[in-house]
Design an enzyme around this catalytic site. Sequence first.
Site, PDB file in Angstrom:
ATOM      1  N   TYR A 142       0.825  -1.207   0.000  1.00  8.45           N
ATOM      2  CA  TYR A 142       0.000   0.000   0.000  1.00  8.45           C
ATOM      3  C   TYR A 142       0.863   1.263   0.000  1.00  8.45           C
ATOM      4  CZ  TYR A 142      -4.728  -1.836   0.943  1.00  8.45           C
ATOM      5  OH  TYR A 142      -5.954  -2.435   0.854  1.00  8.45           O
ATOM      6  N   LYS A 189       3.014 -15.184   2.172  1.00  8.62           N
ATOM      7  CA  LYS A 189       3.238 -15.882   0.896  1.00  8.62           C
ATOM      8  C   LYS A 189       4.749 -16.117   0.808  1.00  8.62           C
ATOM      9  CE  LYS A 189       1.781 -17.422  -3.131  1.00  8.62           C
ATOM     10  NZ  LYS A 189       0.915 -18.618  -3.283  1.00  8.62           N
ATOM     11  N   ASP A 221      -3.012 -18.105   0.086  1.00 10.37           N
ATOM     12  CA  ASP A 221      -3.992 -18.777  -0.778  1.00 10.37           C
ATOM     13  C   ASP A 221      -4.678 -19.906  -0.012  1.00 10.37           C
ATOM     14  OD1 ASP A 221      -1.489 -19.996  -0.756  1.00 10.37           O
ATOM     15  OD2 ASP A 221      -1.510 -20.567  -2.880  1.00 10.37           O
ATOM     16  N   ASP A 245      -6.283  -6.950   4.243  1.00 10.26           N
ATOM     17  CA  ASP A 245      -7.432  -6.290   3.627  1.00 10.26           C
ATOM     18  C   ASP A 245      -8.348  -7.349   3.015  1.00 10.26           C
ATOM     19  OD1 ASP A 245      -8.990  -4.161   2.536  1.00 10.26           O
ATOM     20  OD2 ASP A 245      -8.059  -4.555   0.589  1.00 10.26           O
ATOM     21  N   ASP A 249     -12.240  -8.934   4.607  1.00 14.04           N
ATOM     22  CA  ASP A 249     -13.532  -8.899   3.905  1.00 14.04           C
ATOM     23  C   ASP A 249     -14.076 -10.314   3.767  1.00 14.04           C
ATOM     24  OD1 ASP A 249     -13.450  -6.119   3.477  1.00 14.04           O
ATOM     25  OD2 ASP A 249     -14.245  -6.328   1.440  1.00 14.04           O
TER      26      ASP A 249
END
Length: 370
Positions: A142, A189, A221, A245, A249
Site C-alpha cells: 500500500y 506468501k 492462498d 485487507d 472482507d
Amino acid sequence: MNAKIAVLPGDGIGPEVIEQALKVMNAIADRFNHEFTYCFGDVGGIAIDKTGNPLPQETLDSCLNSDAVLFGAIGDPKYDNDPKAKVRPEQGLLGMRKALGLFCNIRPVTIFKNLKHLSPIKETYLDGVDMVIYRELIGGIYFGPKGRSEDNTSAHDTCVYSIDEIERIAHLAFQQAMKRRKHLTLVDKANVLETSRLWREHIQRIATEYPEVETNYMFVDNAAMQLIVYPAQFDVVLTGNMFGDIISDESSVLVGSLGLLPSASIGEKTSVFEPIHGSYPQGAGKDIANPIATVLSASLLLDHLGLTEESNVVKNAVSRFLEAGIGTPDLKGATEVSCSKAGDLLEALVMDDDLVLSSEKFATGSSTII
Ligand code: IPM
Ligand code: MN
C-alpha cells in the site's frame, strides 16, 4: 473520565451510522458520569467537495489532539470508475492512517448465534468461530514506492517491510493471543515473496518469547480456503496490509453481514475506531444502514480508553438487540427497524440492563419502548 473524541463521519452512510454510535456513547456518558467532548471533522469525498483535500489539516489536527477517533466511512462512486482522478476519498483514509501512525488494525470476527442463517456458509462450519485479525496497516504494498514508467506502458507497486514494522504489530498480536486461546497464525506468501520470508523469520524468533502460544504459518492462498472450510481453527491471525485487507472482507462473510464488524486501528499518536464496511452510497440517506459495526467500534474505543465495563455494556446491548430478532434490513428474517430506530433501541438497552426487547411487539407496533 473526560475524553476528547474526534468524530469523522465521512461519506455515504457514514454520518447515519455515526449518529447512532454517538447516541450510545452519550448514554454511556450519562450512565457512568463521563464527559465526552466531540470534535467533528470532514474526511474523504465530503472533504474534497468542501476543500479540495480529502484530509484537511484541520481534521488531522483534531485527530492528533484527541484521545481517540471515531470514523464512519469514506468513498464515493463518482471516483471509482475514474482511474485518472487526481484526488480520491481513499487518500483521506490512507493519509490519516500514515499521519497518525496507525500500524495495527484489529478486526474481530465473532458469530452471533441467532444470525448464523445469514451466512452463505453452512451453519455447521460456523460453530466455534471466534477470531481476530491483526492487519499491519501502514506498510507493505500500500505504501511502498509506486509509479509508472516514463512512456506510461508499465506501472509498479512495491511491497516493503522492515523488521521494526513486523515486530511492533507482532508483539500486540502475541499479547492478544495470550489473552485468548493462545493460538496465532501468520498468513503470508513466504513461498514466493521476500517480504513474507522476512515476516516468517522474525515471527519465528518472536514466537520463542511467547512459548505458551501455539504459532503456525499459512500461505495466504491456503488461508483464503481454510477460512471457508474450517474457520473455527483460527484464533489470532497476523498478516500484512494487503493480505489483511482481503481476508478480513472474506471473513466478514462468515458473520453474515458486513454491517456487523467493527475495527480498531492502534496508532503511535492516537487510535481510530471504525466499521469495516464502506460508505454504501446506494443506502445513504435512506435510514437503512446497519449501525451495529459502528456501535461495536465505539465499544472498542471505550475499551481502549480503559473503560472496560462500559465497553462490555455496549457489547451486551448489541447482543440483546440481536437476540430479540430485531435488525436493519441487511439482517434478513429479523423484525425490521430503521438505522435511527436501531440507534434509539441500542441507547435504551445501554441505559437499562434489565430492558428486554420483544420482536413480536415490534412487529405488531405495540411496543411501548420509544
Ligand atoms: C479497508 C478499506 C481500505 C483499505 C480502502 C478504502 C482504502 O478497504 O479499510 O479495508 O484498502 O485498506
Ligand atoms: Mn478493505
